[in-house]
Design a protein around this motif. Structure first.
Motif, PDB file in Angstrom:
ATOM      1  N   GLY A  19      43.040  16.675  39.282  1.00 18.16           N
ATOM      2  CA  GLY A  19      43.538  17.759  40.110  1.00 18.16           C
ATOM      3  C   GLY A  19      44.334  18.733  39.260  1.00 18.16           C
ATOM      4  O   GLY A  19      45.140  18.320  38.416  1.00 18.16           O
ATOM      5  N   LEU A  20      44.134  20.023  39.485  1.00 12.64           N
ATOM      6  CA  LEU A  20      44.650  21.042  38.575  1.00 12.64           C
ATOM      7  C   LEU A  20      45.815  21.848  39.138  1.00 12.64           C
ATOM      8  O   LEU A  20      46.126  22.922  38.635  1.00 12.64           O
ATOM      9  CB  LEU A  20      43.512  21.974  38.149  1.00 12.64           C
ATOM     10  N   ALA A  21      46.487  21.305  40.160  1.00 12.78           N
ATOM     11  CA  ALA A  21      47.677  21.998  40.665  1.00 12.78           C
ATOM     12  C   ALA A  21      48.783  22.021  39.619  1.00 12.78           C
ATOM     13  O   ALA A  21      49.458  23.040  39.429  1.00 12.78           O
ATOM     14  CB  ALA A  21      48.165  21.346  41.951  1.00 12.78           C
ATOM     15  N   SER A  22      48.983  20.901  38.941  1.00 11.13           N
ATOM     16  CA  SER A  22      50.095  20.810  37.990  1.00 11.13           C
ATOM     17  C   SER A  22      49.973  21.825  36.872  1.00 11.13           C
ATOM     18  O   SER A  22      50.973  22.438  36.465  1.00 11.13           O
ATOM     19  CB  SER A  22      50.181  19.394  37.405  1.00 11.13           C
ATOM     20  N   ILE A  23      48.750  22.039  36.369  1.00 12.15           N
ATOM     21  CA  ILE A  23      48.606  22.991  35.259  1.00 12.15           C
ATOM     22  C   ILE A  23      48.711  24.435  35.737  1.00 12.15           C
ATOM     23  O   ILE A  23      48.759  25.349  34.928  1.00 12.15           O
ATOM     24  CB  ILE A  23      47.303  22.770  34.470  1.00 12.15           C
ATOM     25  N   TYR A  56      46.904  27.593  43.726  1.00  7.40           N
ATOM     26  CA  TYR A  56      47.592  26.864  42.668  1.00  7.40           C
ATOM     27  C   TYR A  56      48.030  27.852  41.577  1.00  7.40           C
ATOM     28  O   TYR A  56      47.241  28.275  40.737  1.00  7.40           O
ATOM     29  CB  TYR A  56      46.703  25.794  42.048  1.00  7.40           C
ATOM     30  N   GLY A  57      49.291  28.217  41.623  1.00  9.70           N
ATOM     31  CA  GLY A  57      49.804  29.197  40.674  1.00  9.70           C
ATOM     32  C   GLY A  57      49.278  30.591  40.918  1.00  9.70           C
ATOM     33  O   GLY A  57      49.366  31.453  40.038  1.00  9.70           O
ATOM     34  N   TYR A  58      48.752  30.835  42.127  1.00  7.63           N
ATOM     35  CA  TYR A  58      48.222  32.155  42.514  1.00  7.63           C
ATOM     36  C   TYR A  58      47.169  32.644  41.524  1.00  7.63           C
ATOM     37  O   TYR A  58      47.222  33.753  41.006  1.00  7.63           O
ATOM     38  CB  TYR A  58      49.343  33.186  42.659  1.00  7.63           C
ATOM     39  N   GLY A  59      46.215  31.780  41.268  1.00  9.84           N
ATOM     40  CA  GLY A  59      45.109  32.103  40.373  1.00  9.84           C
ATOM     41  C   GLY A  59      45.232  31.507  38.990  1.00  9.84           C
ATOM     42  O   GLY A  59      44.242  31.407  38.261  1.00  9.84           O
ATOM     43  N   LYS A  82      38.756  26.017  46.530  1.00  8.68           N
ATOM     44  CA  LYS A  82      39.120  26.068  47.946  1.00  8.68           C
ATOM     45  C   LYS A  82      39.089  27.505  48.461  1.00  8.68           C
ATOM     46  O   LYS A  82      39.161  28.466  47.684  1.00  8.68           O
ATOM     47  CB  LYS A  82      40.512  25.456  48.143  1.00  8.68           C
ATOM     48  N   VAL A  83      39.003  27.611  49.797  1.00  7.09           N
ATOM     49  CA  VAL A  83      39.115  28.890  50.479  1.00  7.09           C
ATOM     50  C   VAL A  83      40.140  28.745  51.603  1.00  7.09           C
ATOM     51  O   VAL A  83      40.466  27.643  52.025  1.00  7.09           O
ATOM     52  CB  VAL A  83      37.759  29.352  51.059  1.00  7.09           C
ATOM     53  N   GLY A  84      40.619  29.904  52.076  1.00  5.16           N
ATOM     54  CA  GLY A  84      41.617  29.903  53.139  1.00  5.16           C
ATOM     55  C   GLY A  84      42.799  30.789  52.827  1.00  5.16           C
ATOM     56  O   GLY A  84      43.534  31.197  53.725  1.00  5.16           O
ATOM     57  N   ARG A  85      42.974  31.097  51.550  1.00  5.79           N
ATOM     58  CA  ARG A  85      44.051  32.001  51.130  1.00  5.79           C
ATOM     59  C   ARG A  85      43.499  32.990  50.112  1.00  5.79           C
ATOM     60  O   ARG A  85      42.915  32.584  49.108  1.00  5.79           O
ATOM     61  CB  ARG A  85      45.219  31.227  50.525  1.00  5.79           C
ATOM     62  N   LEU A  86      43.694  34.261  50.369  1.00  9.01           N
ATOM     63  CA  LEU A  86      43.348  35.299  49.411  1.00  9.01           C
ATOM     64  C   LEU A  86      44.550  35.568  48.514  1.00  9.01           C
ATOM     65  O   LEU A  86      45.689  35.641  48.994  1.00  9.01           O
ATOM     66  CB  LEU A  86      42.953  36.582  50.136  1.00  9.01           C
ATOM     67  N   ILE A  87      44.309  35.713  47.234  1.00  8.95           N
ATOM     68  CA  ILE A  87      45.370  36.060  46.282  1.00  8.95           C
ATOM     69  C   ILE A  87      45.268  37.563  46.037  1.00  8.95           C
ATOM     70  O   ILE A  87      44.267  38.049  45.497  1.00  8.95           O
ATOM     71  CB  ILE A  87      45.217  35.273  44.967  1.00  8.95           C
ATOM     72  N   GLU A  88      46.311  38.292  46.432  1.00  6.60           N
ATOM     73  CA  GLU A  88      46.215  39.745  46.397  1.00  6.60           C
ATOM     74  C   GLU A  88      47.600  40.368  46.223  1.00  6.60           C
ATOM     75  O   GLU A  88      48.622  39.691  46.441  1.00  6.60           O
ATOM     76  CB  GLU A  88      45.575  40.246  47.691  1.00  6.60           C
ATOM     77  N   PRO A  89      47.668  41.649  45.830  1.00  5.64           N
ATOM     78  CA  PRO A  89      48.974  42.318  45.709  1.00  5.64           C
ATOM     79  C   PRO A  89      49.731  42.266  47.026  1.00  5.64           C
ATOM     80  O   PRO A  89      49.183  42.562  48.090  1.00  5.64           O
ATOM     81  CB  PRO A  89      48.590  43.756  45.341  1.00  5.64           C
ATOM     82  N   ILE A  97      57.203  26.443  45.190  1.00  9.27           N
ATOM     83  CA  ILE A  97      56.880  25.340  44.272  1.00  9.27           C
ATOM     84  C   ILE A  97      56.234  25.820  42.977  1.00  9.27           C
ATOM     85  O   ILE A  97      56.138  25.042  42.019  1.00  9.27           O
ATOM     86  CB  ILE A  97      55.965  24.300  44.938  1.00  9.27           C
ATOM     87  N   TRP A  98      55.789  27.079  42.916  1.00 11.05           N
ATOM     88  CA  TRP A  98      55.088  27.553  41.718  1.00 11.05           C
ATOM     89  C   TRP A  98      56.087  28.161  40.741  1.00 11.05           C
ATOM     90  O   TRP A  98      56.778  29.121  41.066  1.00 11.05           O
ATOM     91  CB  TRP A  98      53.985  28.527  42.093  1.00 11.05           C
ATOM     92  N   ALA A  99      56.120  27.599  39.534  1.00 10.32           N
ATOM     93  CA  ALA A  99      57.181  27.942  38.581  1.00 10.32           C
ATOM     94  C   ALA A  99      56.913  29.238  37.832  1.00 10.32           C
ATOM     95  O   ALA A  99      57.848  29.844  37.310  1.00 10.32           O
ATOM     96  CB  ALA A  99      57.363  26.799  37.578  1.00 10.32           C
TER      97      ALA A  99
END
Length: 317
Positions: A19-23, A56-59, A82-89, A97-99
């Motif tokens: 799983g690649l959330a941590s990176i 995860y880290g907004y892209g 995954k889908v369900g959230r668009l990353i956008e301005p 939680i995202w550092a």
């Protein structure tokens, strides 16, 4: 590392997925070189299942997944997003939680047909990879009516065209996945990514969802096997995680530790292997932020655990 059939999808995956959330910088920043090295080490160990998401880290996680994987033989690994959230301005659904989130952008919850297609296309662009094998509808409980109709219709079309191989759900609540399967019928999701609900500490996924998945031929990828870090923080008895765990959970961990000592089994090895004993669960997905961490998890996965331990565990759960 062993590879197995992923339910009815026609895909083969390694029993251990990364799983690649941590990176993507979950809870702490991860340098890009370290992130890529972690995926590279997983590959060396035989991991061929990788799970990321736009949020995860907004892209950032998807970008790093692409850096590490797009030079690999494409037929040799299974990639999930995954889908369900668009990353956008100006995306308003920010998560603390995202550092290291990229400045000025964020997620916006949207399960509409158009947004689902846009999200999929944006993920391909961020990763620079020609296809996503398994596409999860992420947290469908946040807008179940739209997720189970519009988002699902978009994924069904992508699957019908061969653009993706499998439709999945990424859920933290087993009852939500069971409801989705009942709502969409036999042509519904092919997989479920189930976080934290079929573990040593929580088997609520076995109440309804896992039997339903077994009946329908739906594969379950078990994630969150360390229960949000509670097991890793308390496995050796040092109370790093004690302050945030309820007393009844700590008492259960104490009993698990005692059983593991009795049979000479590392608690975290039992945690990794436990979900795989269910016939509906072909693989587990575990996060790591360093090459050393994924090597430790792979060693726990490969460790031989005596059948007597599992029998004793079953009688005491």
């Amino acid at each position: 590392m062993r590879t197995v059939e992923l339910g009815r999808t026609g895909l083969r995956v390694s029993e251990l997925g990364l799983g690649l959330a941590s990176i993507g910088g979950m809870f702490a920043a991860v340098p890009q070189q370290q992130a890529v090295a972690t995926i590279d080490r997983a590959w060396e160990l035989g991991v061929r299942l990788f799970d990321t998401a736009p949020v995860y880290g907004y892209g950032l996680s998807e970008q790093r997944a692409g850096l590490a994987l797009r030079g690999r033989p494409r037929g040799e690994f299974v990639l999930c997003s995954k889908v369900g959230r668009l990353i956008e301005p100006g995306g308003p659904d920010l998560q603390p939680i995202w550092a290291e989130p990229p400045p000025g952008i964020g997620p916006r919850l949207d399960y509409s047909y158009a947004a689902t297609i846009r999200s999929f296309e944006a993920s391909l662009e961020r990763m620079g990879i020609d296809r996503i094998d398994v596409l999860h509808i992420h947290d469908p409980d946040l807008d179940f009516p739209t997720a189970s109709t519009e988002a699902f219709r978009a994924l069904a079309e992508l699957r019908g065209r061969g653009t993706i191989r499998a439709i999945s759900l990424g859920v933290n609540h087993a009852e939500v996945a069971a409801r989705f399967l009942r709502a969409t019928g036999v042509d519904g999701p092919d997989c479920i990514l189930l976080a934290g609900r079929y573990t040593l500490l929580d088997q609520t996924g076995a109440d309804e969802l896992l039997p339903l998945c077994e009946q329908l031929g739906v594969a379950v990828l078990a994630a969150g096997v360390f229960q949000g870090g509670v097991l890793t923080e308390t496995a050796d008895g040092v109370p790093r995680g004690y302050a945030r765990a309820p007393r009844e959970i700590l008492e259960r961990i104490d009993r698990l530790r005692a059983l593991c000592r009795e049979y000479g089994v590392p608690l975290l090895a039992a945690a990794v292997q436990f979900p795989l004993r269910h016939p509906a669960v072909p693989a587990v997905v575990v996060g790591a932020r360093t090459p050393r961490e994924i090597a430790e998890v792979a060693a726990w996965h490969e460790l031989e655990i005596p059948p007597e331990f599992w029998a004793a565990l079953r009688s005491r759960l």
